[in-house]
Design a protein around this motif. Structure first.
Motif, PDB file in Angstrom:
ATOM      1  N   ARG A 114       0.822  -1.213   0.000  1.00 21.70           N
ATOM      2  CA  ARG A 114       0.000   0.000   0.000  1.00 21.70           C
ATOM      3  C   ARG A 114       0.858   1.266   0.000  1.00 21.70           C
ATOM      4  N   THR A 115       1.933   1.218  -0.783  1.00 22.78           N
ATOM      5  CA  THR A 115       2.853   2.346  -0.890  1.00 22.78           C
ATOM      6  C   THR A 115       2.120   3.575  -1.434  1.00 22.78           C
ATOM      7  N   PRO A 116       2.302   4.744  -0.806  1.00 20.56           N
ATOM      8  CA  PRO A 116       1.636   5.959  -1.292  1.00 20.56           C
ATOM      9  C   PRO A 116       2.307   6.484  -2.572  1.00 20.56           C
ATOM     10  N   LEU A 117       1.781   6.080  -3.711  1.00 16.81           N
ATOM     11  CA  LEU A 117       2.374   6.382  -5.007  1.00 16.81           C
ATOM     12  C   LEU A 117       1.665   7.534  -5.706  1.00 16.81           C
ATOM     13  N   HIS A 118       2.372   8.113  -6.697  1.00 18.66           N
ATOM     14  CA  HIS A 118       1.720   9.094  -7.562  1.00 18.66           C
ATOM     15  C   HIS A 118       0.596   8.406  -8.337  1.00 18.66           C
ATOM     16  N   HIS A 119      -0.334   9.159  -8.839  1.00 21.03           N
ATOM     17  CA  HIS A 119      -1.555   8.682  -9.495  1.00 21.03           C
ATOM     18  C   HIS A 119      -2.499   7.994  -8.509  1.00 21.03           C
ATOM     19  N   THR A 120      -2.285   8.150  -7.206  1.00 25.22           N
ATOM     20  CA  THR A 120      -3.206   7.604  -6.203  1.00 25.22           C
ATOM     21  C   THR A 120      -3.682   8.733  -5.306  1.00 25.22           C
ATOM     22  N   PHE A 121      -4.562   8.385  -4.354  1.00 22.47           N
ATOM     23  CA  PHE A 121      -5.022   9.358  -3.368  1.00 22.47           C
ATOM     24  C   PHE A 121      -4.181   9.323  -2.101  1.00 22.47           C
ATOM     25  N   LEU A 122      -3.052   8.619  -2.151  1.00 28.16           N
ATOM     26  CA  LEU A 122      -2.097   8.502  -1.044  1.00 28.16           C
ATOM     27  C   LEU A 122      -2.717   7.850   0.194  1.00 28.16           C
ATOM     28  N   ASP A 123      -3.709   6.996  -0.018  1.00 27.91           N
ATOM     29  CA  ASP A 123      -4.329   6.300   1.105  1.00 27.91           C
ATOM     30  C   ASP A 123      -4.089   4.796   1.052  1.00 27.91           C
ATOM     31  N   GLY A 124      -3.243   4.374   0.108  1.00 21.10           N
ATOM     32  CA  GLY A 124      -2.913   2.958   0.007  1.00 21.10           C
ATOM     33  C   GLY A 124      -3.916   2.128  -0.752  1.00 21.10           C
ATOM     34  N   ASP A 125      -5.034   2.698  -1.145  1.00 15.02           N
ATOM     35  CA  ASP A 125      -6.047   1.946  -1.864  1.00 15.02           C
ATOM     36  C   ASP A 125      -5.737   2.013  -3.357  1.00 15.02           C
ATOM     37  N   VAL A 126      -5.106   0.952  -3.869  1.00 16.60           N
ATOM     38  CA  VAL A 126      -4.732   0.933  -5.285  1.00 16.60           C
ATOM     39  C   VAL A 126      -5.759   0.190  -6.133  1.00 16.60           C
ATOM     40  N   ASP A 127      -6.836  -0.252  -5.533  1.00 19.48           N
ATOM     41  CA  ASP A 127      -7.835  -1.021  -6.276  1.00 19.48           C
ATOM     42  C   ASP A 127      -9.118  -0.250  -6.551  1.00 19.48           C
ATOM     43  N   ARG A 128      -9.182   1.022  -6.118  1.00 23.16           N
ATOM     44  CA  ARG A 128     -10.438   1.743  -6.329  1.00 23.16           C
ATOM     45  C   ARG A 128     -10.722   1.921  -7.816  1.00 23.16           C
ATOM     46  N   PHE A 129      -9.685   2.074  -8.642  1.00 23.98           N
ATOM     47  CA  PHE A 129      -9.930   2.253 -10.071  1.00 23.98           C
ATOM     48  C   PHE A 129     -10.356   0.940 -10.724  1.00 23.98           C
ATOM     49  N   VAL A 130      -9.899  -0.172 -10.158  1.00 26.28           N
ATOM     50  CA  VAL A 130     -10.373  -1.471 -10.623  1.00 26.28           C
ATOM     51  C   VAL A 130     -11.867  -1.611 -10.329  1.00 26.28           C
ATOM     52  N   ARG A 131     -12.273  -1.120  -9.175  1.00 23.59           N
ATOM     53  CA  ARG A 131     -13.698  -1.195  -8.830  1.00 23.59           C
ATOM     54  C   ARG A 131     -14.532  -0.355  -9.791  1.00 23.59           C
ATOM     55  N   ILE A 132     -14.007   0.785 -10.195  1.00 19.42           N
ATOM     56  CA  ILE A 132     -14.703   1.603 -11.190  1.00 19.42           C
ATOM     57  C   ILE A 132     -14.801   0.842 -12.508  1.00 19.42           C
ATOM     58  N   ALA A 133     -13.719   0.197 -12.889  1.00 19.41           N
ATOM     59  CA  ALA A 133     -13.688  -0.530 -14.164  1.00 19.41           C
ATOM     60  C   ALA A 133     -14.710  -1.647 -14.194  1.00 19.41           C
ATOM     61  N   ARG A 134     -14.977  -2.265 -13.069  1.00 16.45           N
ATOM     62  CA  ARG A 134     -15.921  -3.387 -13.036  1.00 16.45           C
ATOM     63  C   ARG A 134     -17.327  -2.966 -13.466  1.00 16.45           C
ATOM     64  N   GLU A 135     -17.638  -1.689 -13.325  1.00 13.84           N
ATOM     65  CA  GLU A 135     -18.960  -1.215 -13.714  1.00 13.84           C
ATOM     66  C   GLU A 135     -19.157  -1.196 -15.228  1.00 13.84           C
ATOM     67  N   VAL A 136     -18.063  -1.213 -15.994  1.00 13.28           N
ATOM     68  CA  VAL A 136     -18.167  -1.130 -17.456  1.00 13.28           C
ATOM     69  C   VAL A 136     -17.344  -2.242 -18.107  1.00 13.28           C
ATOM     70  N   ALA A 137     -17.297  -3.404 -17.468  1.00 13.48           N
ATOM     71  CA  ALA A 137     -16.534  -4.532 -18.015  1.00 13.48           C
ATOM     72  C   ALA A 137     -17.257  -5.831 -17.690  1.00 13.48           C
ATOM     73  N   VAL A 138     -17.206  -6.784 -18.609  1.00 14.97           N
ATOM     74  CA  VAL A 138     -17.805  -8.093 -18.347  1.00 14.97           C
ATOM     75  C   VAL A 138     -16.837  -9.001 -17.595  1.00 14.97           C
ATOM     76  N   ALA A 139     -15.565  -8.629 -17.570  1.00 13.98           N
ATOM     77  CA  ALA A 139     -14.562  -9.353 -16.798  1.00 13.98           C
ATOM     78  C   ALA A 139     -13.479  -8.373 -16.417  1.00 13.98           C
ATOM     79  N   CYS A 140     -12.926  -8.532 -15.231  1.00 13.14           N
ATOM     80  CA  CYS A 140     -11.968  -7.562 -14.699  1.00 13.14           C
ATOM     81  C   CYS A 140     -10.977  -8.309 -13.822  1.00 13.14           C
ATOM     82  N   GLU A 141      -9.707  -8.322 -14.215  1.00  8.85           N
ATOM     83  CA  GLU A 141      -8.688  -9.045 -13.470  1.00  8.85           C
ATOM     84  C   GLU A 141      -7.418  -8.221 -13.374  1.00  8.85           C
ATOM     85  N   VAL A 142      -6.749  -8.334 -12.220  1.00  4.48           N
ATOM     86  CA  VAL A 142      -5.390  -7.843 -12.053  1.00  4.48           C
ATOM     87  C   VAL A 142      -4.493  -9.077 -11.977  1.00  4.48           C
TER      88      VAL A 142
END
Length: 561
Positions: A114-142
């Motif tokens: 949960r490294t605070p990286l650029h392009h994030t909200f610095l809260d360690g949550d790196v999967d929130r964009f994956v959750r957004i993607a699930r709304e417009v995808a029939v399959a979603c994997e990392v």
């Protein structure tokens, strides 16, 4: 391949894309996807189609998939890149277009810690964009290191099965991770039909057709997504068959085919005979049809869909009896076989249909201001066989819908999602997917300003594109709906003829037409133009095609209730 051969994840993915026809990949580089891109572009046959922004990349991949009757693909970087593409991917989801969104992500260890990286909200949550993607995808994997190849195959198979977008996140450290290359020996395919369900559908269909006098089909865009145009054309060759198309499937069957009824759009269908043929059909067969305000003329269809024979991508229905597990290709094949077995007598010759082409404009003095009533009949006469007509939502699309397209031509638009600006990048994808068909784009000035960055790339392809910019000083479709004089309906005037060289398309011929006489001269000049061209058409801010006037009246009525 040699036994136990291995490939990097990036190269394995590139080979899978080539196997499903996605030979061009759109997108932009970013620090989290650079290793992935290095691996992918090293594979022979895969072409990088760099885009100016991620939204344009998504639109271009969509156009590539639609016109090429294949899958599209784009690569973005994590967070800022993938979020910019979401609107384009949502349009693909809404209109059943298979696009693979590939995202270069932070490394596996950075995600775990949960490294605070650029392009994030610095809260360690790196999967929130994956959750957004699930709304417009029939399959979603990392991807994970232990089963990365299987995950790729599962996601691609889901995309092929459902013909909608899918999402694949590839951590930075896994882009070069080796996987079993032998898996590539087995191509990925959508699942087959259930044989028992197909047999049951055949028996019920035979009984239903036994009492029918003829067969009328309303075909929708999902036929394109399944690549079944030739199958539907084979059905149309049988006596007693008539085929109408929804707007998203216009010219699915060549519109000069004897069985073609043209385009159906409820109460605003141009031909009364076409409307009556569909609304009064017994039985009516719906193949790949979709139902929305914009595809039904604001729900003015008279037919009862519940009593129809309906063929969808993964099921068939005859009235209230549903046959799950019957794939569209097999259902249409059964329909064709049973139609031939039934032996319908010939029906009337659709060549007698009235008002099927844009009307000839009334006699006018040369030099009068250009209008839509003059424009579209002139375009009708100018279009050549083998053209991909691309028409932006609004004045362009609903002018083009009333055309009768020449043989071997397509209409590319976005009638359900209707996101303005879509068609300019989509035209680039279309040109790369089918370079043998000349792309002719009609787009309003307001829409073009949203995605103009891709104009240079579009005008630089070998397909000799022609771009008609309908310069009507703003958002005409919105003016027709409400508040025509509001300040928000206006846009800044651009020097359109100066744009091609400024955007790198220096060999582009430019023209302008403000009158009917000038339009005539421009179209004559284009017949001899061997390269790309941009044409500015000056139209009144409140002028619109016949069909758009009817539809915006429906929107206005809907918005007031």
């Amino acid at each position: 391949m040699d036994a136990h051969a291995s490939l990097s994840v990036g190269r394995y993915l590139a080979h899978r894309l080539l196997q499903i026809g996605a030979a061009h990949v759109f997108g932009l580089p970013g620090d989290f996807n650079l290793t992935l891109l290095d691996e992918m572009v090293a594979v022979d046959g895969l072409h990088w189609a760099g885009s100016t922004n991620e939204l344009n990349a998504a639109y271009a991949a969509d156009g590539y998939a639609r016109v090429g009757r294949r899958c599209g693909a784009l690569v973005t970087t994590f967070g800022v890149g993938e979020l910019s593409a979401v609107n384009g991917i949502a349009g693909s989801y809404a209109e059943d277009v298979p696009v693979l969104h590939i995202v270069g992500m932070p490394s596996t260890s950075a995600r775990a810690s949960r490294t605070p990286l650029h392009h994030t909200f610095l809260d360690g949550d790196v999967d929130r964009f994956v959750r957004i993607a699930r709304e417009v995808a029939v399959a979603c994997e990392v991807l994970r290191p232990d089963d990365a190849a299987q995950q790729i195959d599962d996601v691609v198979t889901a995309m092929l099965t459902h013909r909608r977008p899918a999402y694949l996140g590839i951590p930075l450290d896994l882009a070069g991770w080796n996987v079993d290359a032998d898996r590539l020996r087995v191509p990925l395919r959508a699942p087959s039909s259930d044989p028992a369900a197909v047999d049951a559908f055949r028996i019920a269909l035979r009984a239903r057709l036994a009492t029918a006098a003829d067969l009328t089909v309303l075909a929708g865009a999902r036929v394109h997504r399944q690549g079944l145009e030739a199958t539907v054309a084979a059905l149309a060759d049988h006596p007693g068959v008539r085929i109408a198309s929804q707007t998203g499937a216009k010219a699915l069957l060549d519109e000069d085919h004897p069985a073609s009824l043209g385009t159906y759009l409820g109460a605003v269908t141009r031909s009364d005979e076409t409307r009556d043929a569909v609304d009064d059909a017994d039985p009516l067969v719906l193949i790949g049809a979709v139902f929305s305000d914009f595809t039904t003329g604001f729900f003015t269809q008279r037919y009862d869909a519940a009593s129809a024979i309906q063929i969808d991508p993964d099921s068939a229905r005859i009235a209230h009896a549903v046959y799950p597990g019957v794939r569209m290709a097999d259902a249409v094949a059964v329909l064709t076989e049973e139609t031939a077995r039934r032996g319908f007598p010939p029906v009337f010759d659709p060549s007698r249909l009235t008002s099927e082409r844009p009307g000839t404009e009334a006699a006018r003095a040369l030099g009068e201001p250009l209008t839509h009533a003059v424009l579209w009949p002139a375009v009708q006469r100018w279009l050549q066989p083998g053209t991909t007509v691309i028409a932006e939502a609004g004045t362009s699309f609903y002018g083009a819908v009333d055309l009768v397209l020449p043989p071997r031509s397509d209409l590319l638009g976005q009638p359900v999602w209707s996101s303005i600006g879509y068609t300019l990048p989509a035209a680039l994808g279309a040109a790369l997917a089918r370079p043998e068909h000349r792309p002719v784009l009609f787009i309003g000035d307001g829409s073009a300003q949203l995605t103009i960055q891709e104009l240079g790339a579009l005008l630089d392809v070998d397909a000799r594109p022609v771009v008609f910019v309908l310069d009507n000083a703003g958002y005409t479709v919105e003016r027709l709906i409400q508040s025509p004089d509001a300040v928000y309906q206006d846009i800044r005037a651009w020097d359109w003829e100066a744009l091609p060289p400024a955007l790198g398309a220096r060999r582009t011929a430019t023209f302008a037409a403000t009158t009917d006489a000038e339009l005539r001269d421009v179209l004559a000049a284009l017949e001899h133009e061997t390269g790309p061209a941009l044409v500015r058409l000056v139209l009144d801010a409140r002028d619109a095609p016949r069909l758009l006037l009817a539809l915006t009246a429906g929107i206005s009525a809907t918005n007031t209730h």
